[in-house]
Design a protein around this motif. Structure first.
Motif, PDB file in Angstrom:
ATOM      1  N   VAL A  64      42.401  50.321  34.774  1.00  0.00           N
ATOM      2  CA  VAL A  64      41.586  50.043  33.592  1.00  0.00           C
ATOM      3  C   VAL A  64      41.289  51.310  32.785  1.00  0.00           C
ATOM      4  CG1 VAL A  64      39.307  49.261  32.821  1.00  0.00           C
ATOM      5  CG2 VAL A  64      40.498  48.026  34.641  1.00  0.00           C
ATOM      6  N   ASP A  65      41.462  51.211  31.499  1.00  0.00           N
ATOM      7  CA  ASP A  65      40.933  52.193  30.546  1.00  0.00           C
ATOM      8  C   ASP A  65      40.064  51.422  29.560  1.00  0.00           C
ATOM      9  OD1 ASP A  65      40.380  54.138  28.634  1.00  0.00           O
ATOM     10  OD2 ASP A  65      42.349  55.071  28.826  1.00  0.00           O
ATOM     11  N   PRO A  66      38.747  51.656  29.553  1.00  0.00           N
ATOM     12  CA  PRO A  66      37.862  50.851  28.710  1.00  0.00           C
ATOM     13  C   PRO A  66      37.977  51.154  27.226  1.00  0.00           C
ATOM     14  CG  PRO A  66      36.624  52.609  29.737  1.00  0.00           C
ATOM     15  CD  PRO A  66      38.004  52.644  30.347  1.00  0.00           C
ATOM     16  N   ASN A  67      38.523  52.331  26.893  1.00  0.00           N
ATOM     17  CA  ASN A  67      38.603  52.725  25.484  1.00  0.00           C
ATOM     18  C   ASN A  67      39.664  53.806  25.351  1.00  0.00           C
ATOM     19  OD1 ASN A  67      38.122  53.159  22.754  1.00  0.00           O
ATOM     20  ND2 ASN A  67      36.180  54.217  23.059  1.00  0.00           N
ATOM     21  N   ASP A  68      40.912  53.402  25.385  1.00  0.00           N
ATOM     22  CA  ASP A  68      41.997  54.374  25.257  1.00  0.00           C
ATOM     23  C   ASP A  68      42.065  54.856  23.813  1.00  0.00           C
ATOM     24  OD1 ASP A  68      44.329  55.685  26.537  1.00  0.00           O
ATOM     25  OD2 ASP A  68      45.402  54.639  24.946  1.00  0.00           O
ATOM     26  N   LEU A 102      37.745  38.157  39.952  1.00  0.00           N
ATOM     27  CA  LEU A 102      38.947  37.349  39.780  1.00  0.00           C
ATOM     28  C   LEU A 102      39.966  37.607  40.883  1.00  0.00           C
ATOM     29  CD1 LEU A 102      39.518  37.750  35.915  1.00  0.00           C
ATOM     30  CD2 LEU A 102      38.566  35.769  37.110  1.00  0.00           C
ATOM     31  N   LEU A 103      40.113  38.884  41.241  1.00  0.00           N
ATOM     32  CA  LEU A 103      41.048  39.274  42.301  1.00  0.00           C
ATOM     33  C   LEU A 103      40.475  40.516  42.964  1.00  0.00           C
ATOM     34  CD1 LEU A 103      43.754  39.000  43.798  1.00  0.00           C
ATOM     35  CD2 LEU A 103      44.797  40.397  41.987  1.00  0.00           C
ATOM     36  N   ASP A 104      39.981  40.357  44.174  1.00  0.00           N
ATOM     37  CA  ASP A 104      39.339  41.458  44.891  1.00  0.00           C
ATOM     38  C   ASP A 104      40.420  42.316  45.540  1.00  0.00           C
ATOM     39  OD1 ASP A 104      37.491  43.115  46.009  1.00  0.00           O
ATOM     40  OD2 ASP A 104      36.877  41.733  47.589  1.00  0.00           O
ATOM     41  N   CYS A 105      40.640  43.495  44.958  1.00  0.00           N
ATOM     42  CA  CYS A 105      41.722  44.356  45.418  1.00  0.00           C
ATOM     43  C   CYS A 105      41.360  45.796  45.103  1.00  0.00           C
ATOM     44  CB  CYS A 105      43.037  43.948  44.745  1.00  0.00           C
ATOM     45  SG  CYS A 105      43.022  44.086  42.934  1.00  0.00           S
ATOM     46  N   ASP A 106      42.319  46.688  45.147  1.00  0.00           N
ATOM     47  CA  ASP A 106      42.074  48.076  44.783  1.00  0.00           C
ATOM     48  C   ASP A 106      41.784  48.180  43.286  1.00  0.00           C
ATOM     49  OD1 ASP A 106      42.385  48.885  47.370  1.00  0.00           O
ATOM     50  OD2 ASP A 106      44.364  49.779  47.107  1.00  0.00           O
ATOM     51  N   PHE A 107      41.210  49.325  42.910  1.00  0.00           N
ATOM     52  CA  PHE A 107      40.795  49.503  41.511  1.00  0.00           C
ATOM     53  C   PHE A 107      40.972  50.959  41.124  1.00  0.00           C
ATOM     54  CE2 PHE A 107      37.901  50.241  38.011  1.00  0.00           C
ATOM     55  CZ  PHE A 107      37.954  49.075  37.280  1.00  0.00           C
ATOM     56  N   TRP A 108      41.576  51.175  39.944  1.00  0.00           N
ATOM     57  CA  TRP A 108      41.748  52.521  39.404  1.00  0.00           C
ATOM     58  C   TRP A 108      41.205  52.510  37.973  1.00  0.00           C
ATOM     59  CZ3 TRP A 108      43.238  57.045  41.596  1.00  0.00           C
ATOM     60  CH2 TRP A 108      43.507  58.122  40.737  1.00  0.00           C
ATOM     61  N   SER A 127      47.688  59.533  32.547  1.00  0.00           N
ATOM     62  CA  SER A 127      47.408  58.961  33.859  1.00  0.00           C
ATOM     63  C   SER A 127      47.745  57.475  33.857  1.00  0.00           C
ATOM     64  CB  SER A 127      45.943  59.173  34.215  1.00  0.00           C
ATOM     65  OG  SER A 127      45.624  60.547  34.258  1.00  0.00           O
ATOM     66  N   ALA A 128      47.639  56.869  35.029  1.00  0.00           N
ATOM     67  CA  ALA A 128      47.970  55.449  35.146  1.00  0.00           C
ATOM     68  C   ALA A 128      47.115  54.589  34.241  1.00  0.00           C
ATOM     69  CB  ALA A 128      47.811  55.006  36.594  1.00  0.00           C
ATOM     70  N   HIS A 129      45.828  54.934  34.095  1.00  0.00           N
ATOM     71  CA  HIS A 129      44.969  54.085  33.265  1.00  0.00           C
ATOM     72  C   HIS A 129      45.396  54.084  31.808  1.00  0.00           C
ATOM     73  CE1 HIS A 129      42.885  57.722  31.927  1.00  0.00           C
ATOM     74  NE2 HIS A 129      42.670  58.050  33.179  1.00  0.00           N
ATOM     75  N   ASP A 130      46.109  55.124  31.371  1.00  0.00           N
ATOM     76  CA  ASP A 130      46.646  55.157  30.011  1.00  0.00           C
ATOM     77  C   ASP A 130      47.846  54.230  29.841  1.00  0.00           C
ATOM     78  OD1 ASP A 130      44.963  57.430  29.089  1.00  0.00           O
ATOM     79  OD2 ASP A 130      46.211  58.615  30.450  1.00  0.00           O
ATOM     80  N   LEU A 131      48.570  53.979  30.927  1.00  0.00           N
ATOM     81  CA  LEU A 131      49.930  53.443  30.810  1.00  0.00           C
ATOM     82  C   LEU A 131      50.180  52.051  31.383  1.00  0.00           C
ATOM     83  CD1 LEU A 131      52.038  56.604  31.784  1.00  0.00           C
ATOM     84  CD2 LEU A 131      51.335  55.861  29.498  1.00  0.00           C
ATOM     85  N   VAL A 132      49.504  51.686  32.475  1.00  0.00           N
ATOM     86  CA  VAL A 132      49.962  50.526  33.243  1.00  0.00           C
ATOM     87  C   VAL A 132      49.995  49.250  32.415  1.00  0.00           C
ATOM     88  CG1 VAL A 132      49.393  48.984  35.160  1.00  0.00           C
ATOM     89  CG2 VAL A 132      49.415  51.453  35.504  1.00  0.00           C
ATOM     90  N   ALA A 133      48.945  48.987  31.626  1.00  0.00           N
ATOM     91  CA  ALA A 133      48.938  47.755  30.825  1.00  0.00           C
ATOM     92  C   ALA A 133      50.073  47.750  29.813  1.00  0.00           C
ATOM     93  CB  ALA A 133      47.591  47.591  30.116  1.00  0.00           C
ATOM     94  N   GLY A 134      50.231  48.855  29.089  1.00  0.00           N
ATOM     95  CA  GLY A 134      51.324  48.940  28.125  1.00  0.00           C
ATOM     96  C   GLY A 134      52.680  48.865  28.792  1.00  0.00           C
ATOM     97  N   HIS A 135      52.795  49.460  29.976  1.00  0.00           N
ATOM     98  CA  HIS A 135      54.048  49.399  30.741  1.00  0.00           C
ATOM     99  C   HIS A 135      54.399  47.956  31.075  1.00  0.00           C
ATOM    100  CE1 HIS A 135      56.505  51.439  34.217  1.00  0.00           C
ATOM    101  NE2 HIS A 135      57.246  50.642  33.472  1.00  0.00           N
ATOM    102  N   ALA A 136      53.385  47.180  31.478  1.00  0.00           N
ATOM    103  CA  ALA A 136      53.626  45.768  31.767  1.00  0.00           C
ATOM    104  C   ALA A 136      54.161  45.040  30.546  1.00  0.00           C
ATOM    105  CB  ALA A 136      52.335  45.107  32.254  1.00  0.00           C
ATOM    106  N   LEU A 137      53.579  45.307  29.398  1.00  0.00           N
ATOM    107  CA  LEU A 137      54.031  44.659  28.163  1.00  0.00           C
ATOM    108  C   LEU A 137      55.483  45.026  27.852  1.00  0.00           C
ATOM    109  CD1 LEU A 137      50.879  45.257  25.929  1.00  0.00           C
ATOM    110  CD2 LEU A 137      51.431  43.234  27.277  1.00  0.00           C
ATOM    111  N   LEU A 138      55.835  46.291  28.072  1.00  0.00           N
ATOM    112  CA  LEU A 138      57.214  46.716  27.835  1.00  0.00           C
ATOM    113  C   LEU A 138      58.178  45.976  28.754  1.00  0.00           C
ATOM    114  CD1 LEU A 138      56.590  50.547  27.438  1.00  0.00           C
ATOM    115  CD2 LEU A 138      57.347  48.985  25.629  1.00  0.00           C
ATOM    116  N   ILE A 139      57.796  45.791  30.006  1.00  0.00           N
ATOM    117  CA  ILE A 139      58.634  45.031  30.930  1.00  0.00           C
ATOM    118  C   ILE A 139      58.860  43.622  30.387  1.00  0.00           C
ATOM    119  CG2 ILE A 139      58.698  43.969  33.231  1.00  0.00           C
ATOM    120  CD1 ILE A 139      57.189  46.483  34.236  1.00  0.00           C
ATOM    121  N   GLY A 140      57.783  43.007  29.886  1.00  0.00           N
ATOM    122  CA  GLY A 140      57.889  41.660  29.339  1.00  0.00           C
ATOM    123  C   GLY A 140      58.775  41.564  28.116  1.00  0.00           C
ATOM    124  N   ALA A 141      58.946  42.689  27.412  1.00  0.00           N
ATOM    125  CA  ALA A 141      59.769  42.709  26.198  1.00  0.00           C
ATOM    126  C   ALA A 141      61.149  43.305  26.427  1.00  0.00           C
ATOM    127  CB  ALA A 141      59.049  43.490  25.098  1.00  0.00           C
ATOM    128  N   GLY A 142      61.501  43.586  27.679  1.00  0.00           N
ATOM    129  CA  GLY A 142      62.813  44.160  27.970  1.00  0.00           C
ATOM    130  C   GLY A 142      62.895  45.642  27.709  1.00  0.00           C
TER     131      GLY A 142
END
Length: 268
Positions: free
Chosen positions: A78-82, A55-61, A205-220
């Motif tokens: 990415v965290d496949p199973n946090d 979908l988007l060829d870029c860096d990966f963690w 680590s970042a894989h634990d947080l980045v997705a949830g962090h994005a959601l928090l940004i979206g919710a203020g």
């Protein structure tokens, strides 16, 4: 960048691998693995890595398949199973977590818990340009900007909190604490308005947080470290260890929680 179009495609892929996680949960004899490693984790991340990079060829963690860091503008995280340990111990609520960084800032996140105690499959998502987060296909209007710790509010903590309920109750007061797996899912549920904050008291680590962090940004909301400072992902060292503790949710609530003496939980 069409973040909203990309988000739709990421959700599709996350829901697909979520079926693998649910199937492993429902496997006769229970999920395979030990400690904090389930056999299904690597299989899920391999699929996500291939699909996301198409979908988007870029860096990966990733947690399971390693990293590719070349200094590109974008990076999948990415965290496949946090929440694997809880998953293997039969506690529902672990989550697939996919985030996207642009110049070290979260711009997209999807957290999907396919098996939960009482909510059913729960997918929470956001991307830059979206006017709020989306939960299971429905726009969620919850905002964290102006809420704080109060009677009746909730702080989401790890399942370990159940072993020291009195101290955790004091530390979260006047809110009540709710113990559950997966820091990614705790942050996602805080962003969705189920709680005033989701926290972790162990290094993450970042894989634990980045997705949830994005959601928090979206919710203020915010995501703070043990010193009450904003968490960042500006170096490999930050990706490896984003913080030793984290507090994500309503800004004022997180600042207050970060100032409290959580170390007492480990010394009594």
């Amino acid at each position: 960048m069409n973040y909203l179009g990309l988000l739709e495609q990421v959700i599709e892929q996350v829901l697909a691998v979520g079926r693998l996680l649910a199937a492993e949960w429902n496997r006769p004899g229970g999920p395979r693995g030990r400690g904090d490693k389930a056999e299904v984790d690597v299989a899920i991340e391999k699929v996500l890595r291939r699909k996301l990079l198409s979908l988007l060829d870029c860096d990966f963690w990733g947690e399971e398949t390693g990293s590719r860091l070349t200094g590109q503008e974008f990076c999948w995280v990415v965290d496949p199973n946090d929440g694997t340990s809880d998953f293997l111990q039969g506690r529902p609520g672990s989550a697939v977590s996919v985030g996207l960084l642009r110049n070290a800032v979260p711009v997209l996140g999807v957290v999907y818990a396919p098996v939960t105690p009482n909510l059913g499959p729960d997918c929470i998502s956001w991307a830059k340009g979206l006017g709020g987060i989306v939960r299971n296909g429905q726009r969620c209007l919850a905002r964290l900007d102006h809420v704080g710790l109060a009677l009746g509010s909730k702080v989401l903590v790890s399942t370990a909190a159940a072993t020291k309920p009195v101290i955790n109750a004091e530390l979260c007061a006047p809110a009540e604490f709710v113990s559950m797996p997966s820091i990614a899912y705790r942050l996602a549920r805080a962003a969705a308005g189920d709680a005033v904050a989701g926290i972790s008291l162990v290094p993450v680590s970042a894989h634990d947080l980045v997705a949830g962090h994005a959601l928090l940004i979206g919710a203020g909301g915010v995501l703070l470290d043990q010193a009450g400072a904003p968490i960042s992902y500006e170096s490999k060292a930050c990706l490896v260890r984003a913080s030793t503790k984290c507090f994500g949710g309503a800004p004022q609530a997180c600042l207050e929680l970060a100032r409290r003496n959580w170390d007492i939980l480990f010394t009594t």
